[in-house]
Write an enzyme that holds these catalytic residues in place. Sequence first.
Site, mmCIF file in Angstrom:
data_model
loop_
_atom_site.group_PDB
_atom_site.id
_atom_site.type_symbol
_atom_site.label_atom_id
_atom_site.label_comp_id
_atom_site.label_asym_id
_atom_site.label_seq_id
_atom_site.Cartn_x
_atom_site.Cartn_y
_atom_site.Cartn_z
ATOM 1 N N HIS A 183 0.901 -1.238 0.241
ATOM 2 C CA HIS A 183 0.417 0.186 0.026
ATOM 3 C C HIS A 183 1.032 0.766 0.009
ATOM 4 O O HIS A 183 1.936 1.065 1.033
ATOM 5 C CB HIS A 183 -1.046 0.048 1.311
ATOM 6 C CG HIS A 183 -1.546 0.378 0.992
ATOM 7 N ND1 HIS A 183 -3.252 0.730 0.707
ATOM 8 C CD2 HIS A 183 -1.393 2.472 1.967
ATOM 9 C CE1 HIS A 183 -3.451 2.590 0.813
ATOM 10 N NE2 HIS A 183 -2.901 2.847 1.549
ATOM 11 N N CYS A 184 0.335 2.157 -0.882
ATOM 12 C CA CYS A 184 1.869 3.437 -0.910
ATOM 13 C C CYS A 184 0.691 4.568 -0.600
ATOM 14 O O CYS A 184 -0.003 4.714 -1.219
ATOM 15 C CB CYS A 184 1.616 3.333 -2.614
ATOM 16 S SG CYS A 184 2.594 5.112 -3.435
#
Length: 209
Positions: free
Chosen positions: A33-34
């Site tokens: 997850h960025c």
Amino acid sequence: PSHSMCGQCQTFKPPMSHHCRICNRCVSRMDHHCPWMNNCVGAANLKHFILFLIYTWTCAAYSLVLFGWNYFFCADEDCTFHVVVIHLVRAMTFLCIGAFLFTSSMLMNVTYGLMTGIGTIDRLKKKATNTMSQSDEEPIALKDVFGIAGFHTWPFPIDPVFDDFDRVMGYSTPQRLVREQQFMDQAAANGQQGVRGMPSSKWNESHPV
């Protein structure tokens, strides 16, 4: 073969997918997850994430070259700057160095994932259980990241067109299956119409006994 189910979504879980607690959904071939993109990086947007890193890396490198050429290594007598400009250049240099190092490490991480076929989450899990040597994943083909629309589309943030969407994503939606069935039925109907309109001599030539 058996199919895994997500305990949170209570639905089919494609291979190499993970459930994101932030996005509250399963992501196909999830890497991580960025927070900078405010989204998960997976099979559908890996190209956009790579371009995001390349764009940022290029801008940071270009800015550092400009600062070095026009400020830090300027030996002319006319190289006098206002105190505000000096502070701005120093602050921007600090930010550019941080962005350059961070994106460099992320690009190496993504490249390693493409070469090994193992995402960041899976790699961390395998290292924690000391099972990296037992990995049998295949490298990820570039066409499964950038698509088959042509090399000229690779540098641009255009959604990739995959040769086999279901294979890349690891699943197929009911709507997509219905469209494919309609396409197959239409193709079969067109083929039958072509056979009916074909002269008997042509039919015998194309279908010898």
